[in-house]
Design a protein around this motif. Structure first.
Motif, PDB file in Angstrom:
ATOM      1  N   VAL A  11     -85.422   6.352  13.605  1.00 52.58           N
ATOM      2  CA  VAL A  11     -86.302   5.395  12.921  1.00 52.58           C
ATOM      3  C   VAL A  11     -87.472   6.132  12.270  1.00 52.58           C
ATOM      4  O   VAL A  11     -87.829   5.868  11.120  1.00 52.58           O
ATOM      5  N   GLU A  12     -88.071   7.053  13.003  1.00 56.72           N
ATOM      6  CA  GLU A  12     -89.190   7.822  12.444  1.00 56.72           C
ATOM      7  C   GLU A  12     -88.741   8.605  11.206  1.00 56.72           C
ATOM      8  O   GLU A  12     -89.457   8.650  10.197  1.00 56.72           O
ATOM      9  N   ASP A  13     -87.561   9.218  11.267  1.00 52.04           N
ATOM     10  CA  ASP A  13     -87.038   9.963  10.121  1.00 52.04           C
ATOM     11  C   ASP A  13     -86.794   9.048   8.930  1.00 52.04           C
ATOM     12  O   ASP A  13     -87.072   9.411   7.782  1.00 52.04           O
ATOM     13  N   LEU A  14     -86.261   7.847   9.200  1.00 48.74           N
ATOM     14  CA  LEU A  14     -86.014   6.889   8.117  1.00 48.74           C
ATOM     15  C   LEU A  14     -87.316   6.441   7.466  1.00 48.74           C
ATOM     16  O   LEU A  14     -87.400   6.308   6.243  1.00 48.74           O
ATOM     17  N   ILE A  15     -88.339   6.239   8.270  1.00 49.85           N
ATOM     18  CA  ILE A  15     -89.639   5.832   7.732  1.00 49.85           C
ATOM     19  C   ILE A  15     -90.206   6.935   6.840  1.00 49.85           C
ATOM     20  O   ILE A  15     -90.645   6.681   5.714  1.00 49.85           O
ATOM     21  N   LEU A  16     -90.179   8.159   7.339  1.00 52.81           N
ATOM     22  CA  LEU A  16     -90.681   9.275   6.526  1.00 52.81           C
ATOM     23  C   LEU A  16     -89.885   9.434   5.241  1.00 52.81           C
ATOM     24  O   LEU A  16     -90.454   9.680   4.176  1.00 52.81           O
ATOM     25  N   ALA A  17     -88.578   9.283   5.326  1.00 47.90           N
ATOM     26  CA  ALA A  17     -87.735   9.427   4.136  1.00 47.90           C
ATOM     27  C   ALA A  17     -88.054   8.342   3.109  1.00 47.90           C
ATOM     28  O   ALA A  17     -88.111   8.614   1.901  1.00 47.90           O
ATOM     29  N   ALA A  18     -88.285   7.117   3.563  1.00 46.03           N
ATOM     30  CA  ALA A  18     -88.619   6.026   2.644  1.00 46.03           C
ATOM     31  C   ALA A  18     -89.968   6.272   1.978  1.00 46.03           C
ATOM     32  O   ALA A  18     -90.134   6.047   0.777  1.00 46.03           O
ATOM     33  N   ILE A  19     -90.934   6.763   2.746  1.00 46.09           N
ATOM     34  CA  ILE A  19     -92.256   7.053   2.180  1.00 46.09           C
ATOM     35  C   ILE A  19     -92.164   8.181   1.154  1.00 46.09           C
ATOM     36  O   ILE A  19     -92.727   8.087   0.058  1.00 46.09           O
ATOM     37  N   LYS A  20     -91.416   9.229   1.473  1.00 48.10           N
ATOM     38  CA  LYS A  20     -91.255  10.335   0.527  1.00 48.10           C
ATOM     39  C   LYS A  20     -90.555   9.864  -0.741  1.00 48.10           C
ATOM     40  O   LYS A  20     -90.918  10.271  -1.849  1.00 48.10           O
ATOM     41  N   ASP A  21     -89.573   8.984  -0.601  1.00 46.84           N
ATOM     42  CA  ASP A  21     -88.867   8.446  -1.761  1.00 46.84           C
ATOM     43  C   ASP A  21     -89.825   7.634  -2.630  1.00 46.84           C
ATOM     44  O   ASP A  21     -89.822   7.754  -3.859  1.00 46.84           O
ATOM     45  N   ALA A  22     -90.664   6.817  -1.998  1.00 47.26           N
ATOM     46  CA  ALA A  22     -91.643   6.026  -2.749  1.00 47.26           C
ATOM     47  C   ALA A  22     -92.641   6.928  -3.466  1.00 47.26           C
ATOM     48  O   ALA A  22     -92.997   6.692  -4.627  1.00 47.26           O
ATOM     49  N   GLN A  23     -93.081   7.990  -2.807  1.00 43.27           N
ATOM     50  CA  GLN A  23     -94.036   8.906  -3.435  1.00 43.27           C
ATOM     51  C   GLN A  23     -93.406   9.630  -4.622  1.00 43.27           C
ATOM     52  O   GLN A  23     -94.046   9.827  -5.649  1.00 43.27           O
ATOM     53  N   THR A  24     -92.145  10.012  -4.489  1.00 40.75           N
ATOM     54  CA  THR A  24     -91.439  10.660  -5.597  1.00 40.75           C
ATOM     55  C   THR A  24     -91.319   9.710  -6.776  1.00 40.75           C
ATOM     56  O   THR A  24     -91.579  10.083  -7.925  1.00 40.75           O
ATOM     57  N   LYS A  25     -90.936   8.467  -6.496  1.00 42.69           N
ATOM     58  CA  LYS A  25     -90.813   7.475  -7.561  1.00 42.69           C
ATOM     59  C   LYS A  25     -92.169   7.183  -8.203  1.00 42.69           C
ATOM     60  O   LYS A  25     -92.255   6.975  -9.411  1.00 42.69           O
ATOM     61  N   ALA A  26     -93.230   7.186  -7.400  1.00 43.65           N
ATOM     62  CA  ALA A  26     -94.573   6.953  -7.936  1.00 43.65           C
ATOM     63  C   ALA A  26     -94.964   8.074  -8.894  1.00 43.65           C
ATOM     64  O   ALA A  26     -95.498   7.824  -9.977  1.00 43.65           O
ATOM     65  N   ALA A  27     -94.684   9.307  -8.523  1.00 41.73           N
ATOM     66  CA  ALA A  27     -95.008  10.450  -9.387  1.00 41.73           C
ATOM     67  C   ALA A  27     -94.210  10.384 -10.679  1.00 41.73           C
ATOM     68  O   ALA A  27     -94.751  10.636 -11.767  1.00 41.73           O
ATOM     69  N   GLU A  28     -92.931  10.022 -10.584  1.00 41.11           N
ATOM     70  CA  GLU A  28     -92.098   9.904 -11.784  1.00 41.11           C
ATOM     71  C   GLU A  28     -92.618   8.809 -12.694  1.00 41.11           C
ATOM     72  O   GLU A  28     -92.708   8.984 -13.911  1.00 41.11           O
ATOM     73  N   ARG A  29     -92.989   7.664 -12.116  1.00 38.43           N
ATOM     74  CA  ARG A  29     -93.486   6.551 -12.923  1.00 38.43           C
ATOM     75  C   ARG A  29     -94.809   6.907 -13.581  1.00 38.43           C
ATOM     76  O   ARG A  29     -95.063   6.583 -14.740  1.00 38.43           O
ATOM     77  N   SER A  30     -95.659   7.609 -12.847  1.00 30.20           N
ATOM     78  CA  SER A  30     -96.936   8.044 -13.401  1.00 30.20           C
ATOM     79  C   SER A  30     -96.708   8.963 -14.600  1.00 30.20           C
ATOM     80  O   SER A  30     -97.371   8.830 -15.635  1.00 30.20           O
ATOM     81  N   GLN A  31     -95.754   9.886 -14.487  1.00 29.33           N
ATOM     82  CA  GLN A  31     -95.426  10.789 -15.600  1.00 29.33           C
ATOM     83  C   GLN A  31     -94.893  10.002 -16.801  1.00 29.33           C
ATOM     84  O   GLN A  31     -95.220  10.311 -17.946  1.00 29.33           O
ATOM     85  N   GLU A  32     -94.055   8.993 -16.536  1.00 26.63           N
ATOM     86  CA  GLU A  32     -93.521   8.167 -17.621  1.00 26.63           C
ATOM     87  C   GLU A  32     -94.649   7.451 -18.363  1.00 26.63           C
ATOM     88  O   GLU A  32     -94.653   7.396 -19.596  1.00 26.63           O
ATOM     89  N   GLU A  33     -95.592   6.899 -17.602  1.00 23.25           N
ATOM     90  CA  GLU A  33     -96.712   6.189 -18.223  1.00 23.25           C
ATOM     91  C   GLU A  33     -97.589   7.158 -19.024  1.00 23.25           C
ATOM     92  O   GLU A  33     -98.062   6.821 -20.104  1.00 23.25           O
ATOM     93  N   MET A  34     -97.791   8.359 -18.515  1.00 18.51           N
ATOM     94  CA  MET A  34     -98.573   9.370 -19.225  1.00 18.51           C
ATOM     95  C   MET A  34     -97.870   9.757 -20.526  1.00 18.51           C
ATOM     96  O   MET A  34     -98.513   9.889 -21.570  1.00 18.51           O
ATOM     97  N   ALA A  35     -96.549   9.911 -20.475  1.00 18.40           N
ATOM     98  CA  ALA A  35     -95.789  10.271 -21.672  1.00 18.40           C
ATOM     99  C   ALA A  35     -95.905   9.182 -22.730  1.00 18.40           C
ATOM    100  O   ALA A  35     -96.066   9.473 -23.915  1.00 18.40           O
ATOM    101  N   LYS A  36     -95.865   7.919 -22.302  1.00 23.01           N
ATOM    102  CA  LYS A  36     -96.020   6.798 -23.246  1.00 23.01           C
ATOM    103  C   LYS A  36     -97.386   6.864 -23.920  1.00 23.01           C
ATOM    104  O   LYS A  36     -97.505   6.663 -25.125  1.00 23.01           O
TER     105      LYS A  36
END
Length: 114
Positions: free
Chosen positions: A74-99
């Motif tokens: 469960v702890e590993d799944l929680i960390l993995a979900a948080i890391k996935d969200a942070q990765t997606k946040a960074a990608e979205r931020s880059q997309e908005e900056m590019a726009k």
């Protein structure tokens, strides 16, 4: 209006563009706080919601994974979900900056100082 000033007219135009860019950057930074991304792990059993700035806003855990023998899983799944969200946040931020940079006529990969 600035005709006859030669290079000073160009400088005034550059300053105005820089001010516009700074205003748009501030607006984009505020928008990044309202854009939400969801990271998942365990086939969706754990979901982490974050702003596009990477701030964790919520965590959703399917109750079926709660078993005292699976605490580390469960702890590993929680960390993995948080890391996935942070990765997606960074990608979205880059997309908005590019726009933003593209709308200002700048190359999409330009690095801005603010």
């Amino acid at each position: 209006m600035l005709k006859g000033l030669g290079g000073l007219g160009d400088m005034a135009k550059m300053m105005k563009s820089a001010q516009e860019l700074q205003t748009k950057m501030a607006q984009m930074q505020e928008e990044l706080n309202t854009i939400m991304v969801v990271g998942e792990s365990g086939a969706g059993l754990v979901k982490a919601t974050a702003s596009a700035k990477g701030e964790l806003k919520g965590l959703d855990i399917d109750p079926s994974i709660f078993n005292s023998d699976d605490k580390e899983v469960v702890e590993d799944l929680i960390l993995a979900a948080i890391k996935d969200a942070q990765t997606k946040a960074a990608e979205r931020s880059q997309e908005e900056m590019a726009k933003l940079t593209e709308s200002m006529g700048l190359p999409a990969d330009v690095k801005l100082p603010f």
